[in-house]
Enzyme design. Structure first.
Site, PDB file in Angstrom:
ATOM      1  N   ASP A  46       5.821   0.023   2.319  1.00 39.99           N
ATOM      2  CA  ASP A  46       6.704  -0.028   1.166  1.00 39.99           C
ATOM      3  C   ASP A  46       6.637   1.454   0.802  1.00 39.99           C
ATOM      4  OD1 ASP A  46       7.953  -1.492  -1.189  1.00 39.99           O
ATOM      5  OD2 ASP A  46       6.467   0.032  -2.058  1.00 39.99           O
ATOM      6  N   TYR A  51       9.032   8.425  -4.676  1.00 46.24           N
ATOM      7  CA  TYR A  51       7.641   8.611  -4.554  1.00 46.24           C
ATOM      8  C   TYR A  51       7.456  10.089  -3.812  1.00 46.24           C
ATOM      9  CZ  TYR A  51       7.016   3.595  -5.067  1.00 46.24           C
ATOM     10  OH  TYR A  51       7.085   2.226  -5.478  1.00 46.24           O
ATOM     11  N   LYS A  80      13.721   2.219  -1.315  1.00 44.82           N
ATOM     12  CA  LYS A  80      14.378   1.724  -2.617  1.00 44.82           C
ATOM     13  C   LYS A  80      15.466   2.784  -3.096  1.00 44.82           C
ATOM     14  CE  LYS A  80       9.831  -0.136  -3.868  1.00 44.82           C
ATOM     15  NZ  LYS A  80       8.804   0.677  -3.456  1.00 44.82           N
ATOM     16  N   HIS A 113      15.620  -0.216  -7.105  1.00 47.14           N
ATOM     17  CA  HIS A 113      14.286   0.162  -7.625  1.00 47.14           C
ATOM     18  C   HIS A 113      14.084  -0.545  -9.012  1.00 47.14           C
ATOM     19  CE1 HIS A 113      10.439   2.823  -6.999  1.00 47.14           C
ATOM     20  NE2 HIS A 113      10.328   1.874  -7.729  1.00 47.14           N
TER      21      HIS A 113
HETATM   22  N1  NAP Z   1       8.691  -1.419  -7.371  1.00 47.75           N
HETATM   23  C1  NAP Z   1       8.082  -0.634  -8.082  1.00 47.75           C
HETATM   24  O1  NAP Z   1       8.546  -0.326  -9.129  1.00 47.75           O
HETATM   25  C2  NAP Z   1       6.745  -0.387  -7.813  1.00 47.75           C
HETATM   26  C3  NAP Z   1       5.897   0.048  -8.989  1.00 47.75           C
HETATM   27  C4  NAP Z   1       4.313   0.148  -8.653  1.00 47.75           C
HETATM   28  C5  NAP Z   1       3.888   0.108  -7.260  1.00 47.75           C
HETATM   29  N2  NAP Z   1       4.925   0.130  -6.241  1.00 47.75           N
HETATM   30  C6  NAP Z   1       4.259  -0.256  -4.806  1.00 47.75           C
HETATM   31  O2  NAP Z   1       3.372  -0.976  -4.878  1.00 47.75           O
HETATM   32  C7  NAP Z   1       2.256  -0.402  -4.285  1.00 47.75           C
HETATM   33  C8  NAP Z   1       0.984  -0.672  -4.651  1.00 47.75           C
HETATM   34  O3  NAP Z   1       0.955  -0.631  -6.118  1.00 47.75           O
HETATM   35  P1  NAP Z   1       0.128   0.529  -6.851  1.00 47.75           P
HETATM   36  O4  NAP Z   1      -0.050   1.897  -5.985  1.00 47.75           O
HETATM   37  O5  NAP Z   1       0.519   0.675  -8.268  1.00 47.75           O
HETATM   38  O6  NAP Z   1      -1.475   0.075  -7.005  1.00 47.75           O
HETATM   39  P2  NAP Z   1      -2.484  -0.789  -6.294  1.00 47.75           P
HETATM   40  O7  NAP Z   1      -2.422  -1.203  -4.858  1.00 47.75           O
HETATM   41  O8  NAP Z   1      -2.686  -2.067  -7.298  1.00 47.75           O
HETATM   42  O9  NAP Z   1      -3.716   0.078  -6.578  1.00 47.75           O
HETATM   43  C9  NAP Z   1      -4.013   1.419  -6.255  1.00 47.75           C
HETATM   44  C10 NAP Z   1      -5.263   1.953  -6.530  1.00 47.75           C
HETATM   45  O10 NAP Z   1      -6.287   0.985  -6.218  1.00 47.75           O
HETATM   46  C11 NAP Z   1      -7.417   1.667  -5.194  1.00 47.75           C
HETATM   47  N3  NAP Z   1      -7.666   0.848  -4.285  1.00 47.75           N
HETATM   48  C12 NAP Z   1      -7.107   0.584  -3.012  1.00 47.75           C
HETATM   49  N4  NAP Z   1      -7.905  -0.202  -2.406  1.00 47.75           N
HETATM   50  C13 NAP Z   1      -9.209  -0.277  -2.987  1.00 47.75           C
HETATM   51  C14 NAP Z   1     -10.191  -1.010  -2.726  1.00 47.75           C
HETATM   52  N5  NAP Z   1     -10.410  -1.784  -1.501  1.00 47.75           N
HETATM   53  N6  NAP Z   1     -11.376  -0.999  -3.566  1.00 47.75           N
HETATM   54  C15 NAP Z   1     -10.956  -0.381  -4.620  1.00 47.75           C
HETATM   55  N7  NAP Z   1      -9.965   0.456  -5.281  1.00 47.75           N
HETATM   56  C16 NAP Z   1      -9.014   0.525  -4.123  1.00 47.75           C
HETATM   57  C17 NAP Z   1      -6.580   3.192  -4.642  1.00 47.75           C
HETATM   58  O11 NAP Z   1      -7.444   4.222  -4.741  1.00 47.75           O
HETATM   59  P3  NAP Z   1      -7.293   4.986  -3.454  1.00 47.75           P
HETATM   60  O12 NAP Z   1      -5.613   5.248  -2.847  1.00 47.75           O
HETATM   61  O13 NAP Z   1      -7.864   6.469  -4.005  1.00 47.75           O
HETATM   62  O14 NAP Z   1      -7.983   4.657  -2.386  1.00 47.75           O
HETATM   63  C18 NAP Z   1      -5.586   3.265  -6.081  1.00 47.75           C
HETATM   64  O15 NAP Z   1      -6.257   4.157  -6.994  1.00 47.75           O
HETATM   65  C19 NAP Z   1       2.617   0.891  -4.433  1.00 47.75           C
HETATM   66  O16 NAP Z   1       1.857   1.982  -3.838  1.00 47.75           O
HETATM   67  C20 NAP Z   1       4.072   1.146  -4.222  1.00 47.75           C
HETATM   68  O17 NAP Z   1       4.351   1.054  -2.735  1.00 47.75           O
HETATM   69  C21 NAP Z   1       6.163  -0.341  -6.511  1.00 47.75           C
END
Ligand code: NAP
Length: 332
Positions: A46, A51, A80, A113
């Site tokens: 994604d 970003y 997006k 988005h």
């Molecule tokens: N459409 C939208 O508006 C929207 C909004 C938000 C996100 N997204 C997409 O969704 C993706 C995921 O969401 P997100 O980035 O918000 O957050 P997430 O995946 O819920 O969490 C990411 C966080 O979790 C940590 N983490 C990852 N694996 C882990 C594990 N096994 N144990 C402990 N901690 C862990 C990461 O740390 P490290 O990286 O330091 O390892 C980072 O701090 C985004 O990257 C993006 O591509 C889309």
């Protein structure tokens, strides 16, 4: 090559349900992270214009194609349209710009988005968050565009060439927004990418998407947020289920997230976590219900741009109580 566990989009295409996210994967880290993810076997990745890391991601993709023997057609790549690219006449150029940044000929899925249009004020690449001239908020307010509706933008999305955007969908859309798009165009988005985690179950939206055949992709599955709340991998119930299953809290959340055929896109820039998150476990019905109890007891949406983003977005997107004073609404 197998795509792993998949779900079907309304286009007939298969989408791998365990994917990989790239938000807040900083320049200098994101190339290594995406390369590591591709090496670990993730197929669904994604991205997003906003970003700010797509050019660096292009290097990881290029290296994976040449060094790991991965073929483009073995991957499911998503990006997006940004909020300041919503004018219908800008949508096709925005897709071309996105493809150029990523060094790709096509995306498997291209999403709107947010159901929110920003005033572009000149070159989008220079100004992803155009500001209002006057604001009483310390971080400033983004300048909204109130003459472009989500239907206007969706119509342009539906006309994108299929050879460049194989499927089109949306993100952060509520049931009402989705219904407005379908009513106006007769074209149902292939997917809705939404915040969903053990504290935000969204049962009504999930049911609506299932009825309409809209695939759900879940973001921030670990409860990532910009307001400093601890991640859900630290929640006691999740930790206890993990321990009982000889798994990790992240694996429990990811197994829960895919129930119902949804996809989930955990982000990490840490090699060991990238591998950990790709190791799948099965969750019993009892454990699934224990996870759901968390959200039933204490529901919480974390990503609300009116309160969490800097600069602030002065718009009520989700109808949450925290957004009630926002001066703009979604234009349908
Ligand atoms: N459409 C939208 O508006 C929207 C909004 C938000 C996100 N997204 C997409 O969704 C993706 C995921 O969401 P997100 O980035 O918000 O957050 P997430 O995946 O819920 O969490 C990411 C966080 O979790 C940590 N983490 C990852 N694996 C882990 C594990 N096994 N144990 C402990 N901690 C862990 C990461 O740390 P490290 O990286 O330091 O390892 C980072 O701090 C985004 O990257 C993006 O591509 C889309």
């Amino acid at each position: 090559m197998s795509l792993g566990k998949t779900a079907k989009l309304n286009t007939g295409a298969s989408i791998p349900t365990l994917g990989f996210g790239t938000w807040q994967a900083e320049p200098g880290q994101v190339e290594a992270a995406v390369y590591e993810a591709l090496k670990a076997g993730y197929k669904h990745i994604d991205f997003a214009k906003v970003y700010g890391n797509q050019k660096e991601i292009a290097n990881a993709l290029k290296r994976a194609f040449s060094e790991l023997g991965i073929k483009r057609e073995d991957l499911f790549l998503v990006s997006k349209l940004w909020n300041s690219q919503h004018r219908p006449e800008h949508v096709a150029a925005a897709l071309d710009d996105c493809l150029a940044e990523l060094g790709l000929d096509y995306l498997d899925l291209y999403l709107v988005h947010f159901p929110v249009a920003f005033d572009e004020r000149g070159d989008v690449n220079q100004n992803l968050f155009p500001l209002q001239d006057k604001s009483d908020h310390p971080d400033g307010d983004v300048k909204m565009l109130d003459d472009i509706s989500i239907v206007d933008t969706w119509k342009a999305m539906t006309k994108l060439p299929k050879e460049k955007a194989r499927a089109v969908g949306v993100s952060n859309h509520t049931k009402e927004h989705l219904q407005a798009l379908i009513d106006a165009t007769g074209v149902t988005p292939a997917a809705n990418q939404i915040e969903r985690h053990p504290r935000l179950l969204q049962p009504e939206l999930i049911k609506y998407c299932a009825e309409k055949g809209i695939h759900v992709t879940e973001y921030s599955a670990f409860g990532n947020n910009m307001i400093g709340e601890p991640l859900l991998v630290q929640h006691d119930t999740i930790k206890a289920i993990a321990e009982a299953n000889k798994a990790t809290p992240a694996q429990v959340i990811l197994a829960w997230a895919q129930v119902g055929g949804h996809s989930v896109i955990p982000k990490s820039v840490t090699a060991s976590r990238i591998q950990e998150n790709f190791k799948e476990i099965e969750l019993s019905k009892e454990d699934f219900e224990k996870v759901e109890e968390i959200g039933k007891k204490s529901p919480r949406r974390f990503n609300i741009p009116y309160i969490a983003n800097k600069p602030r977005w002065p718009v009520n997107i989700f109808g949450e109580p925290e957004e009630k004073d926002a001066p703009h609404k979604v234009i349908v």
